[in-house]
Design a protein around this motif. Sequence first.
Motif, PDB file in Angstrom:
ATOM      1  N   LEU A 550       0.861  -1.180   0.000  1.00 59.89           N
ATOM      2  CA  LEU A 550       0.000   0.000   0.000  1.00 59.89           C
ATOM      3  C   LEU A 550       0.899   1.233   0.000  1.00 59.89           C
ATOM      4  O   LEU A 550       1.911   1.275   0.710  1.00 59.89           O
ATOM      5  N   SER A 551       0.563   2.249  -0.813  1.00 64.52           N
ATOM      6  CA  SER A 551       1.357   3.478  -0.820  1.00 64.52           C
ATOM      7  C   SER A 551       0.484   4.669  -1.183  1.00 64.52           C
ATOM      8  O   SER A 551      -0.482   4.538  -1.945  1.00 64.52           O
ATOM      9  N   LYS A 552       0.826   5.819  -0.611  1.00 68.44           N
ATOM     10  CA  LYS A 552       0.134   7.068  -0.880  1.00 68.44           C
ATOM     11  C   LYS A 552       1.159   8.200  -0.925  1.00 68.44           C
ATOM     12  O   LYS A 552       2.124   8.211  -0.149  1.00 68.44           O
ATOM     13  N   LYS A 553       0.928   9.151  -1.819  1.00 70.34           N
ATOM     14  CA  LYS A 553       1.821  10.302  -1.936  1.00 70.34           C
ATOM     15  C   LYS A 553       1.061  11.595  -1.693  1.00 70.34           C
ATOM     16  O   LYS A 553      -0.171  11.608  -1.658  1.00 70.34           O
ATOM     17  N   ASP A 554       1.823  12.683  -1.567  1.00 68.15           N
ATOM     18  CA  ASP A 554       1.256  14.030  -1.427  1.00 68.15           C
ATOM     19  C   ASP A 554       0.259  14.112  -0.274  1.00 68.15           C
ATOM     20  O   ASP A 554      -0.880  14.567  -0.434  1.00 68.15           O
ATOM     21  N   LEU A 555       0.680  13.658   0.881  1.00 70.46           N
ATOM     22  CA  LEU A 555      -0.223  13.654   2.041  1.00 70.46           C
ATOM     23  C   LEU A 555      -0.381  15.040   2.649  1.00 70.46           C
ATOM     24  O   LEU A 555      -1.365  15.318   3.326  1.00 70.46           O
ATOM     25  N   LYS A 556       0.625  15.882   2.486  1.00 75.05           N
ATOM     26  CA  LYS A 556       0.605  17.244   3.037  1.00 75.05           C
ATOM     27  C   LYS A 556       0.515  17.197   4.559  1.00 75.05           C
ATOM     28  O   LYS A 556       0.917  16.233   5.191  1.00 75.05           O
ATOM     29  N   THR A 557      -0.013  18.232   5.143  1.00 78.05           N
ATOM     30  CA  THR A 557      -0.089  18.298   6.605  1.00 78.05           C
ATOM     31  C   THR A 557      -1.528  18.114   7.055  1.00 78.05           C
ATOM     32  O   THR A 557      -2.425  18.863   6.644  1.00 78.05           O
ATOM     33  N   ASP A 558      -1.735  17.097   7.880  1.00 77.10           N
ATOM     34  CA  ASP A 558      -3.072  16.822   8.399  1.00 77.10           C
ATOM     35  C   ASP A 558      -2.914  16.334   9.830  1.00 77.10           C
ATOM     36  O   ASP A 558      -1.855  15.815  10.217  1.00 77.10           O
ATOM     37  N   SER A 559      -3.969  16.479  10.621  1.00 80.50           N
ATOM     38  CA  SER A 559      -3.884  16.043  12.024  1.00 80.50           C
ATOM     39  C   SER A 559      -4.075  14.543  12.169  1.00 80.50           C
ATOM     40  O   SER A 559      -3.636  13.942  13.155  1.00 80.50           O
ATOM     41  N   ASN A 560      -4.740  13.928  11.186  1.00 83.22           N
ATOM     42  CA  ASN A 560      -4.975  12.482  11.235  1.00 83.22           C
ATOM     43  C   ASN A 560      -4.902  11.910   9.823  1.00 83.22           C
ATOM     44  O   ASN A 560      -5.302  12.565   8.842  1.00 83.22           O
ATOM     45  N   TYR A 561      -4.397  10.670   9.734  1.00 83.63           N
ATOM     46  CA  TYR A 561      -4.348   9.958   8.464  1.00 83.63           C
ATOM     47  C   TYR A 561      -5.002   8.592   8.655  1.00 83.63           C
ATOM     48  O   TYR A 561      -4.836   7.948   9.699  1.00 83.63           O
ATOM     49  N   ASN A 562      -5.735   8.143   7.638  1.00 80.13           N
ATOM     50  CA  ASN A 562      -6.418   6.853   7.679  1.00 80.13           C
ATOM     51  C   ASN A 562      -6.231   6.143   6.346  1.00 80.13           C
ATOM     52  O   ASN A 562      -6.468   6.735   5.287  1.00 80.13           O
ATOM     53  N   PHE A 563      -5.835   4.850   6.420  1.00 84.75           N
ATOM     54  CA  PHE A 563      -5.625   4.060   5.214  1.00 84.75           C
ATOM     55  C   PHE A 563      -6.295   2.700   5.394  1.00 84.75           C
ATOM     56  O   PHE A 563      -5.987   1.967   6.345  1.00 84.75           O
ATOM     57  N   PRO A 564      -7.235   2.330   4.504  1.00 88.07           N
ATOM     58  CA  PRO A 564      -7.949   1.059   4.655  1.00 88.07           C
ATOM     59  C   PRO A 564      -7.027  -0.136   4.449  1.00 88.07           C
ATOM     60  O   PRO A 564      -6.142  -0.117   3.599  1.00 88.07           O
TER      61      PRO A 564
END
Length: 596
Positions: A550-564
């Motif tokens: 699993l991979s994700k790019k360009d997440l930037k700045t966020d207080s929470n991240y969620n990946f199924p």
Amino acid sequence: MKKILLLFFIIISTKSISQIYFSTNSSMYVKNEVLYVQQNIHLNTDSNLYLRNNAQLIQGGNSTSTNTGLGSMSVYQEGTSDNYDYNYWCSPIGAPSNTAGNTNFGISMLGRPTTSTATTPTVILPAGSYDGISNPLSIASSWIYKLINANNYSQWMLVGGASTIAPGEGFTMKGTSGTDAVDPSEGVSNNPGGAQRYDFRGKPNDGDIIVTLGANSATLTGNPYPSALHLNEFLLDPTNRTITGGTAFFWQQDRTIDSHYLSAYRGGYGSYAPINTTSEGIYIPPTFNAYKQDGTVNPGPGSGTGTILQRRYAPIGQGFLLNGTANGTVTFKNAHRVLFKELAGVSQFEKRAQTQKKTQETEDPEPLSYFRLNAMINNQFTRQLALAFLPEATDGVDSGIDAINMTGDLPDDVNFWIEDGNYLIQGIAFDPSKKIPLAVKASVNTTLKFKISEFINFDASQAVYIYDKSDESYHDIKNASYEVSVTPGTYKDRFLIAFVDQTLGTEENLGVQNFIIYQDNVNRTIKASNPNGLAVKSFKLYDITGKTVLSKKDLKTDSNYNFPTIGLSYGIYIAEFLTDDNQKLTKKVLISNSDK
């Protein structure tokens, strides 16, 4: 499926039979196998059903026993105590009777095996005789007691040699002194010393067996069948769970003390929480108490601890306590019976069994994630606690998961503090920001030493601390011990288990420290908390071979991240976040995608 009429002696392997009728003087010998009978068994006069070498009888179909007859079934069980120590028992048989149904038991139905089929009756020693003997087998009736809905020591009821122990009622019995070298064909002598073999002979118990419980009262019961009992299924049965709190308690005793005086005893009750029906459960051994002659706890320190045992499958004859959380009844059912031969690590009577070759298929238990916390008190004894991580657990009391300290009356002690009660086992849904309170009680100036003793399926990279609220300090108990002294008093909010040290370093380091990664298996999602607003540019998830799944790019700045994580197979994975300044934030996660 068939009905069998027995007119002669036969040896049987695994069989599934509808009904069995034993004619007079007929016998069946079942060796190292399970005999399944769908309905009833009739044992005519002088007929015998022999269960040998871990053979077991399982019945089904009827909720009410229809077993009848003046013949008998014979099954062995070995105690683990000498003439000074108790085992807690529950009989798998009752008195032979032509009337259908389960019947009462008494120690006169125990015998000493001499061959694979022959037995000699037990000698019942009268009141005033205190030492059992292995050969000839002589049982001291002075130590045969039962306990029904009691909340103090005086409510133990002397049974002695009477046949007044109802089906499902447990009883205490001390063991025997001496040895008995006779081997009735099972490869082990009748008593090599402190492990007496007993021959239970009578009508096999079957069907629903009902036991009454009272709120805040203890009842001695146990496995009432001639087969193993799936203790998780029994405790978590919806009709039983609310009455038992989903917990069972097992007596363990310091066997180095040879005395019949209660004031010399050292023992206590270990707590077993099944967690769910497919797990191996968690057992916390007792801290041994000292007792006054009236049965109350002696106001002094504990004196050692019991042994960690597997309790998921209660073997034949195993007794245990239930502590009622409400007035009502619990029901043992044929559906709770299971073939599990008595082996170390699977099904153990009271203490560790001899290691044996595994001869059966076993279920793979659902893995649990937990650790054991040892709190050594004044360098005299250790209180052990277990903290389990379960997505379904709440921060309150969860029946079947949280196990109360039933004898939480030591003057110096450490427990989990849940809803104003002392608990030895607690389950929580893992959240790295949580702090778990410990209740500390000290009657004198006391030294405490905290250390994690064992991790089970726990993330090796996750830190664990004791947070001392008095000076807002964090102390690593995963890799070292934390020792602290307290003055007399009760501390319910000073010491807490924590997973993040919030006092670390610079603002930049705090940002990295507070970036928390964990797997939420209920929602099938990997989650990350970023309270300090780190700039993150990518995420990758690797399997154990190093493959990116699993991979994700360009997440930037966020207080929470969620990946199924739906569709990912069970196993350990590596989660990796990469910040804008190329710091790698990694964490091992266990993905099970449990729906429970």
